[in-house]
Design a protein around this motif. Sequence first.
Motif, PDB file in Angstrom:
ATOM      1  N   LEU A  14    -105.205   6.887  12.955  1.00 58.96           N
ATOM      2  CA  LEU A  14    -106.124   6.318  13.927  1.00 58.96           C
ATOM      3  C   LEU A  14    -107.547   6.806  13.670  1.00 58.96           C
ATOM      4  CD1 LEU A  14    -103.999   6.809  17.150  1.00 58.96           C
ATOM      5  CD2 LEU A  14    -104.175   4.762  15.744  1.00 58.96           C
ATOM      6  N   GLY A  15    -108.509   5.968  14.070  1.00 59.88           N
ATOM      7  CA  GLY A  15    -109.902   6.369  14.013  1.00 59.88           C
ATOM      8  C   GLY A  15    -110.540   6.166  12.650  1.00 59.88           C
ATOM      9  N   ALA A  16    -111.844   6.302  12.636  1.00 63.12           N
ATOM     10  CA  ALA A  16    -112.613   6.069  11.423  1.00 63.12           C
ATOM     11  C   ALA A  16    -112.580   7.295  10.518  1.00 63.12           C
ATOM     12  CB  ALA A  16    -114.049   5.721  11.788  1.00 63.12           C
ATOM     13  N   VAL A  17    -112.822   7.059   9.241  1.00 60.67           N
ATOM     14  CA  VAL A  17    -112.946   8.116   8.248  1.00 60.67           C
ATOM     15  C   VAL A  17    -114.401   8.161   7.816  1.00 60.67           C
ATOM     16  CG1 VAL A  17    -112.266   8.846   5.939  1.00 60.67           C
ATOM     17  CG2 VAL A  17    -110.570   7.839   7.465  1.00 60.67           C
ATOM     18  N   SER A  18    -114.955   9.353   7.706  1.00 57.85           N
ATOM     19  CA  SER A  18    -116.356   9.488   7.323  1.00 57.85           C
ATOM     20  C   SER A  18    -116.509   9.217   5.832  1.00 57.85           C
ATOM     21  CB  SER A  18    -116.854  10.896   7.655  1.00 57.85           C
ATOM     22  OG  SER A  18    -118.206  11.032   7.306  1.00 57.85           O
ATOM     23  N   VAL A  19    -117.162   8.099   5.510  1.00 56.77           N
ATOM     24  CA  VAL A  19    -117.330   7.686   4.115  1.00 56.77           C
ATOM     25  C   VAL A  19    -118.828   7.584   3.809  1.00 56.77           C
ATOM     26  CG1 VAL A  19    -116.771   5.952   2.370  1.00 56.77           C
ATOM     27  CG2 VAL A  19    -115.206   6.325   4.289  1.00 56.77           C
ATOM     28  N   PRO A  20    -119.329   8.366   2.863  1.00 57.59           N
ATOM     29  CA  PRO A  20    -120.745   8.225   2.485  1.00 57.59           C
ATOM     30  C   PRO A  20    -120.991   6.840   1.876  1.00 57.59           C
ATOM     31  CG  PRO A  20    -119.782  10.260   1.598  1.00 57.59           C
ATOM     32  CD  PRO A  20    -118.650   9.416   2.097  1.00 57.59           C
ATOM     33  N   TYR A  21    -122.194   6.291   2.102  1.00 55.58           N
ATOM     34  CA  TYR A  21    -122.517   4.988   1.514  1.00 55.58           C
ATOM     35  C   TYR A  21    -122.449   5.063  -0.007  1.00 55.58           C
ATOM     36  CZ  TYR A  21    -123.841   2.724   5.856  1.00 55.58           C
ATOM     37  OH  TYR A  21    -123.803   2.151   7.097  1.00 55.58           O
ATOM     38  N   GLY A  22    -121.910   4.022  -0.607  1.00 55.49           N
ATOM     39  CA  GLY A  22    -121.748   3.999  -2.047  1.00 55.49           C
ATOM     40  C   GLY A  22    -120.474   4.666  -2.520  1.00 55.49           C
ATOM     41  N   HIS A  23    -119.624   5.095  -1.580  1.00 56.62           N
ATOM     42  CA  HIS A  23    -118.375   5.752  -1.904  1.00 56.62           C
ATOM     43  C   HIS A  23    -117.190   4.933  -1.392  1.00 56.62           C
ATOM     44  CE1 HIS A  23    -121.105   9.057  -2.588  1.00 56.62           C
ATOM     45  NE2 HIS A  23    -120.118   9.870  -2.949  1.00 56.62           N
ATOM     46  N   VAL A  24    -116.032   5.181  -1.954  1.00 61.90           N
ATOM     47  CA  VAL A  24    -114.763   4.632  -1.473  1.00 61.90           C
ATOM     48  C   VAL A  24    -113.774   5.786  -1.373  1.00 61.90           C
ATOM     49  CG1 VAL A  24    -112.808   3.119  -1.986  1.00 61.90           C
ATOM     50  CG2 VAL A  24    -115.122   2.358  -2.519  1.00 61.90           C
ATOM     51  N   ILE A  25    -113.084   5.877  -0.247  1.00 62.95           N
ATOM     52  CA  ILE A  25    -112.010   6.855  -0.114  1.00 62.95           C
ATOM     53  C   ILE A  25    -110.691   6.104  -0.212  1.00 62.95           C
ATOM     54  CG2 ILE A  25    -110.874   8.522   1.397  1.00 62.95           C
ATOM     55  CD1 ILE A  25    -113.558   9.316   2.473  1.00 62.95           C
ATOM     56  N   GLY A  26    -109.909   6.426  -1.227  1.00 65.05           N
ATOM     57  CA  GLY A  26    -108.656   5.721  -1.469  1.00 65.05           C
ATOM     58  C   GLY A  26    -107.449   6.595  -1.246  1.00 65.05           C
ATOM     59  N   HIS A  27    -106.318   5.942  -1.000  1.00 65.49           N
ATOM     60  CA  HIS A  27    -105.058   6.655  -0.819  1.00 65.49           C
ATOM     61  C   HIS A  27    -104.614   7.269  -2.142  1.00 65.49           C
ATOM     62  CE1 HIS A  27    -100.960   7.576   0.345  1.00 65.49           C
ATOM     63  NE2 HIS A  27    -101.241   7.228   1.590  1.00 65.49           N
ATOM     64  N   GLU A  28    -104.071   8.446  -2.084  1.00 69.77           N
ATOM     65  CA  GLU A  28    -103.644   9.189  -3.267  1.00 69.77           C
ATOM     66  C   GLU A  28    -102.651   8.397  -4.124  1.00 69.77           C
ATOM     67  OE1 GLU A  28    -103.445  12.282  -5.980  1.00 69.77           O
ATOM     68  OE2 GLU A  28    -104.784  12.137  -4.249  1.00 69.77           O
ATOM     69  N   LYS A  29    -101.878   7.489  -3.483  1.00 71.69           N
ATOM     70  CA  LYS A  29    -100.857   6.730  -4.221  1.00 71.69           C
ATOM     71  C   LYS A  29    -101.464   5.822  -5.298  1.00 71.69           C
ATOM     72  CE  LYS A  29    -100.705   2.825  -0.984  1.00 71.69           C
ATOM     73  NZ  LYS A  29     -99.930   2.142   0.061  1.00 71.69           N
ATOM     74  N   TRP A  30    -102.788   5.557  -5.210  1.00 70.22           N
ATOM     75  CA  TRP A  30    -103.433   4.673  -6.194  1.00 70.22           C
ATOM     76  C   TRP A  30    -103.931   5.429  -7.429  1.00 70.22           C
ATOM     77  CZ3 TRP A  30    -103.004  -0.427  -5.939  1.00 70.22           C
ATOM     78  CH2 TRP A  30    -102.668  -0.988  -4.711  1.00 70.22           C
TER      79      TRP A  30
END
Length: 220
Positions: A14-30
């Motif tokens: 639940l809730g947002a994840v803090s992501v800096p602009y120009g970044h992508v946070i991906g799931h470890e499974k990828w």
Amino acid sequence: MRSVMANEGTPVRLGAVSVPYGHVIGHEKWKGSLVAQGIQGKVKLILEDGLGVVDFHLSNRSCVLYISEADLVAGNGFKRRLVRFRNACNLQGIVIVEKTQISGQYFPAVQKFVVLELGMTLLPVASQEEAAQLIIQLVQEQTKDQASNPFLAKKCPQLLEASVFQTVQQIPGVGKTKALLLLERFQNLHQLCNASVQELEQVVGHALAQQIHAFFAQAK
């Protein structure tokens, strides 16, 4: 093509994840996948565990849920994952679906389910490499204007508008002209889906209004 299937028992984060602009946070499974390789180098990709059902977070309020060819062929597990996300999260969910020669037969039903029933944005891709390019494009669109998140703006990015426009045209009796008129009157698919016959007939006339209303009623 390497497929990464979601675990149906994965909890929803639940809730947002803090992501800096120009970044992508991906799931470890990828890790090591073609989509991860395609993203890395163009934008900064950070892989983390514990993202729940979300595959990629693009900003503080928007994220990607990826439906692979293998997910579509395997059955309805991906539908339960999307419903759990939709019911538990208030993030802007973008659903990327692999539309290949094998999975193409399932695509119309998936499009109807994702866009019309869940009210989420769907973007088809032919491969993980194409998905990587699409994610990069979405991130770059967000980075252009850091002051306002384009996914929360009243006007969606042109890329997303095209997907919505294409979907509305799939409604029986609705072509390009009527689709444009409907989207001018109703700001999004959720409003269109919940419009009354009286509201619809002001745009397309009584006969087609009844047909559109019946179409959405059947989808609910």
